[in-house]
Design an enzyme around this catalytic site. Structure first.
Site, PDB file in Angstrom:
ATOM      1  N   LYS A 120       0.325  -9.811  -5.029  1.00 30.11           N
ATOM      2  CA  LYS A 120      -0.594 -10.955  -5.127  1.00 30.11           C
ATOM      3  C   LYS A 120      -0.867 -11.363  -6.565  1.00 30.11           C
ATOM      4  CE  LYS A 120      -4.341  -7.676  -4.442  1.00 30.11           C
ATOM      5  NZ  LYS A 120      -3.446  -6.580  -4.009  1.00 30.11           N
ATOM      6  N   VAL A 147      -1.269 -12.053   0.723  1.00 27.85           N
ATOM      7  CA  VAL A 147      -2.639 -12.424   1.091  1.00 27.85           C
ATOM      8  C   VAL A 147      -2.909 -11.961   2.517  1.00 27.85           C
ATOM      9  CG1 VAL A 147      -4.266 -14.318   1.457  1.00 27.85           C
ATOM     10  CG2 VAL A 147      -2.613 -14.453  -0.408  1.00 27.85           C
ATOM     11  N   GLY A 149      -2.670  -9.173   4.049  1.00 31.68           N
ATOM     12  CA  GLY A 149      -1.847  -8.134   4.671  1.00 31.68           C
ATOM     13  C   GLY A 149      -1.052  -8.621   5.862  1.00 31.68           C
ATOM     14  N   LYS A 220      -5.818 -13.852  -4.575  1.00 32.51           N
ATOM     15  CA  LYS A 220      -5.427 -14.315  -3.241  1.00 32.51           C
ATOM     16  C   LYS A 220      -5.884 -15.752  -3.001  1.00 32.51           C
ATOM     17  CE  LYS A 220      -5.725  -9.614  -1.364  1.00 32.51           C
ATOM     18  NZ  LYS A 220      -6.530  -8.699  -0.529  1.00 32.51           N
ATOM     19  N   GLY A 327      -3.479  -1.816   4.631  1.00 26.50           N
ATOM     20  CA  GLY A 327      -2.840  -0.699   5.325  1.00 26.50           C
ATOM     21  C   GLY A 327      -1.335  -0.839   5.335  1.00 26.50           C
TER      22      GLY A 327
END
Length: 453
Positions: A120, A147, A149, A220, A327
């Site tokens: 990002k 952005v 995930g 982001k 994650g």
């Protein structure tokens, strides 16, 4: 005695089939084998009937990183030249950082390879230049994982809402901050305690500055403004404010107002006439900051480390994108989706990031954080007569009207918290008044100022 039938040699059709398979197979090289990189590798190797083939993994200390579940055909290396000189069609960068990452991505594009990145900070700062290089080399660069995930907000804004005229994007873009604020709200704990818990669970880094001070979300938001609003802005031009001053008492007051508190990233295009002429000027109101949001808002219902983005268009109204914003697996899904998008369009010349065909031209508007809104001012004071009168006098001189005053009962006189809400006014007027207010001798700490969305 019967003889076994002779086995026929592969015919022309079989050979052609194998050649055709090779022609459609897409070789992928992976830069970085951390949490996201290893998840990407696992998806590439476990997906059935895929034409994607992982050929290279680059990482430091390869001997320690090697795993036995990757095919033996995968080449492990610590040298970028091994990747750049290989037959990889797509280079996937999940290392992070600005250098040598940017240099390697530029070299990959220049060597005729497309790129997928989740970086990002790099895309926010150098995205237009990298997109231009990709177009020049007739390659592609995709950054859907940069952005939110695993939430497909980049492709959603560009493709799904490409027919609308978007003018506002707001959302919760940092799962760490959202987790911390959710914990303060749910358990009534101090900010420092919530931060330590987030670090213990791996939601926050040892140095959480990028998240807490809004720098992660700011990068982001710059990307979303470029993709959705077609505004070329630098992250450093967006105001970012920390969540570290938020306390449990702020959630109590917010609840009395029918609100909660979240770190909100917002970018809104507004066209206003210039006072000196009939020409209209376009401004981008943009900021990343903690703010009060109504409990009925979808932003208020985002819990834990999830992300949510609300895009508002002239024709389609509001569209909401939500899901896991961090994650290994959710981010890896976004990365592999970008790989598949490139693989599917290898023979095409128009893609999301390497062509502006059919898209509005990017503008470079003036960026400001001077939103007009209601405002929340929380004070912590040494109690004495005349405090409200002193504050009201300063606010009145600035042309600001008080809407309400709330005070939590039972607090010690030496550290008394109370709240003043203001009627709608520009944020700059409030900041000017606070410069005078924060010098008053009855304040225990500077006033906490939050917009009420």
């Amino acid at each position: 005695m019967t003889r076994p039938p002779k086995r026929k040699a592969p015919g022309k059709n079989a050979a052609a089939g194998e050649k055709n398979l090779d022609a459609h197979r897409c070789n992928v090289a992976l830069l970085g084998f951390g949490t996201v990189g290893s998840s990407v590798a696992r998806i590439l190797c476990e997906r059935p009937n895929t034409h994607l083939r992982l050929t290279h993994v680059l990482n430091r200390n390869v001997a320690r990183k090697k795993v036995d579940w990757l095919p033996s055909s995968v080449q492990w290396t610590e040298h970028i030249d091994d990747v750049l000189s290989s037959n990889a069609d797509i280079v996937v960068e999940v290392m992070g950082g600005l250098q040598p990452t940017e240099d390697w991505i530029r070299r990959a594009l220049a060597s005729g390879k497309s790129v997928v990145t989740a970086n990002k900070q790099l895309i926010a700062r150098s995205g237009p230049e990298l997109i231009g290089l990709a177009r020049q080399m007739n390659q592609q660069i995709q950054f859907g994982a940069s952005v939110a995930g695993g939430v497909p907000v980049i492709s959603g804004l560009h493709d799904g809402l490409g027919g609308d005229e978007l003018f506002k994007i707001r959302g919760i873009l940092n799962g760490t901050c959202n987790y911390i604020l959710s914990q303060i709200e749910a358990n009534g704990i101090p900010f420092a305690t919530a931060l330590r818990e987030a670090q213990r669970l791996g939601f926050a880094e040892a140095d959480p500055t990028e998240d807490i001070d809004g720098l992660d979300a700011r990068a982001k938001l710059a990307i979303l403004a470029r993709v959705g609003l077609h505004c070329d802005i630098k992250p450093e031009n967006i105001v970012a404010r920390s969540i570290s001053a938020i306390d449990s008492v702020d959630f109590e007051y917010a609840n009395q107002l029918g609100c909660t508190i979240r770190q909100i990233s917002c970018a809104e295009l507004k066209t206003e006439p210039k006072p000196e002429s009939k020409v209209k000027a376009t401004q981008l109101f943009a900021a990343v900051q903690p703010a009060l949001v109504e409990l009925a808002s979808p932003l208020a219902r985002v819990e834990g480390s999830q992300n949510l983005v609300v895009a508002t268009g002239r024709y389609g109204g509001e569209t909401v994108f939500g899901g896991h914003g961090a994650g290994g697996h959710p981010t890896a899904v976004a990365v592999v989706s970008d790989i598949l998008a490139i693989a599917r369009s290898k023979q095409a010349t128009i893609t999301m990031t390497t062509s502006n065909a059919g898209q509005p031209a990017e503008t470079t508007p003036t960026v400001t954080a001077d939103f007009t809104a209601q405002h929340y001012l929380r004070f912590l004071v040494r109690d004495r007569p005349g405090i409200i009168a002193s504050l009201a006098t300063i606010l009145s001189r600035s042309g600001i009207n008080i809407d309400s005053v709330l005070q939590k009962p039972g607090c010690p006189k030496s550290h008394l918290p109370f709240l003043i809400t203001l009627e709608e006014c520009k944020a700059s007027l409030v900041e000017q008044a606070l410069q005078q207010i924060n010098s008053l001798d009855f304040l225990v700490q500077p006033c906490l100022h939050l917009p009420i969305l």
